[in-house]
Write an enzyme that holds these catalytic residues in place. Structure first.
Site, mmCIF file in Angstrom:
data_model
loop_
_atom_site.group_PDB
_atom_site.id
_atom_site.type_symbol
_atom_site.label_atom_id
_atom_site.label_comp_id
_atom_site.label_asym_id
_atom_site.label_seq_id
_atom_site.Cartn_x
_atom_site.Cartn_y
_atom_site.Cartn_z
ATOM 1 N N ASP A 130 4.066 19.196 -58.192
ATOM 2 C CA ASP A 130 5.308 19.565 -57.506
ATOM 3 C C ASP A 130 6.597 19.563 -58.319
ATOM 4 O OD1 ASP A 130 6.720 17.059 -55.194
ATOM 5 O OD2 ASP A 130 6.753 17.072 -57.337
ATOM 6 N N CYS A 191 8.073 16.252 -33.550
ATOM 7 C CA CYS A 191 8.842 16.186 -34.797
ATOM 8 C C CYS A 191 10.193 16.870 -34.640
ATOM 9 C CB CYS A 191 8.047 16.789 -35.951
ATOM 10 S SG CYS A 191 7.553 18.516 -35.730
ATOM 11 N N CYS A 195 13.940 14.629 -34.810
ATOM 12 C CA CYS A 195 14.809 14.760 -35.987
ATOM 13 C C CYS A 195 16.278 14.576 -35.592
ATOM 14 C CB CYS A 195 14.608 16.121 -36.649
ATOM 15 S SG CYS A 195 15.639 16.348 -38.121
ATOM 16 N N CYS A 242 9.797 12.521 -38.932
ATOM 17 C CA CYS A 242 8.960 13.618 -38.426
ATOM 18 C C CYS A 242 7.479 13.362 -38.660
ATOM 19 C CB CYS A 242 9.389 14.954 -39.033
ATOM 20 S SG CYS A 242 9.126 15.110 -40.799
#
Length: 309
Positions: A130, A191, A195, A242
């Site tokens: 990543d 989720c 938030c 989340c």
């Protein structure tokens, strides 16, 4: 060895290296992802994460990273902790409880690559964790390892979403796994509802410029915008809201990777401990931690922002 035998050998290497799951997809241009990413960037949802604008072609085309690429091998490694932070202390995202995952995963990929070359002969291949322009979640879906949830995270049906994703792009022909075609989120919106900054939008779009993780890790400004005040729910570095509310994470199990074991200070440091921490102490305790990405001054800024007084 035929393609099936090669693929099985790779998956056995993945297990020996400590990865929880491995899937393989045929390399191809990610045209649909290219359109979505271009639209996301055009709307400014990257905020100050300008690196997301770089190397667009490389992100959506594996041939640009490895000429002649034929296969993308995806790996998942679980980071869910066996211990949680004490209550009512500054919160840190679970992915940052232990050592920096880049430093742990890269050697695993190099081990797998070297063993593959020893077994198959020379070939072209590169490993990515990543920090390079690779759309890991898309490749994980294409290699049958899960689906992308409404919160933008890859979700594995048996073990939830607390995983790091790594990839190897190679110019070897392999046996490919069936992509995950189903979306098991259904009508659930936990989720989205949970938030506090309304960063999660419809169609699995996450506005990075509204995310608590963005403000506490990526934002380099000295000040966090006042309109975010009292919305962080004590999150000092990253955010797991989340994921914590996701029903699929009831299947999460503690990681088997020792390097991801929590640093004691992360589990126990209260607000006073963080306030009294010197820069020298920070660098010593968190030398191998993802917290160093925010740096000492960033942690202090975040701490001031979430203070209750």
């Amino acid at each position: 060895m035929n393609t099936a035998e090669k693929s099985q050998f790779i998956k056995s290497l993945a297990a020996n290296a400590g990865f929880d799951f491995c899937g393989i997809a045929a390399a191809r241009a990610l045209d649909d992802d290219a359109r979505k990413l271009a639209n996301w960037l055009q709307q400014g949802k990257q905020g100050q994460m300008h690196y997301m604008e770089n190397h667009f072609d490389l992100r959506v085309n594996p041939y640009k990273l490895v000429p002649g690429a034929k296969s993308v091998i995806c790996f998942l490694i679980n980071y869910f902790p066996d211990l949680n932070q004490e209550k009512n202390i500054p919160k840190i995202s679970k992915y940052a409880y232990g050592e920096d995952y880049h430093d742990i995963i890269r050697p695993k990929l190099q081990f797998i690559l070297s063993q593959m070359k020893e077994k198959f002969g020379d070939f072209q291949g590169r490993g990515f964790v990543d920090s390079a322009p690779v759309m890991e979640r898309s490749w994980a879906v294409l290699s049958g390892l899960g689906w992308v949830g409404k919160n933008g995270n890859l979700i594995h049906k048996k073990n939830g979403s607390f995983f790091f994703i790594a990839t190897l792009i190679v110019d070897l022909e392999l046996q490919y796994d069936a992509p995950e075609m189903a979306d098991y989120c259904g009508t659930c919106t936990r989720c989205i509802d949970a938030c506090p900054t309304q960063a999660i939008e419809n169609d699995k779009v996450v506005d990075g410029s509204k995310c608590i993780s963005y403000f506490t890790i990526e934002l380099k400004d000295l000040l966090i915008p006042d309109q975010m005040k009292d919305k962080f729910n004590d999150w000092m570095f990253g955010c797991d809201i989340c994921q914590d509310v996701c029903p699929w994470n009831r299947f999460s199990r503690p990681t088997m990777e020792p390097a991801f074991s929590p640093i004691p200070e992360i589990l126990h440091y209260n607000e006073k401990d963080w306030e009294e921490l010197t820069e020298e102490g920070f660098k010593k305790i968190f030398a191998s931690s993802p917290l160093k990405r925010a740096k000492y001054q960033g942690i202090k800024r975040n701490l001031r922002f979430i203070r209750k007084d």
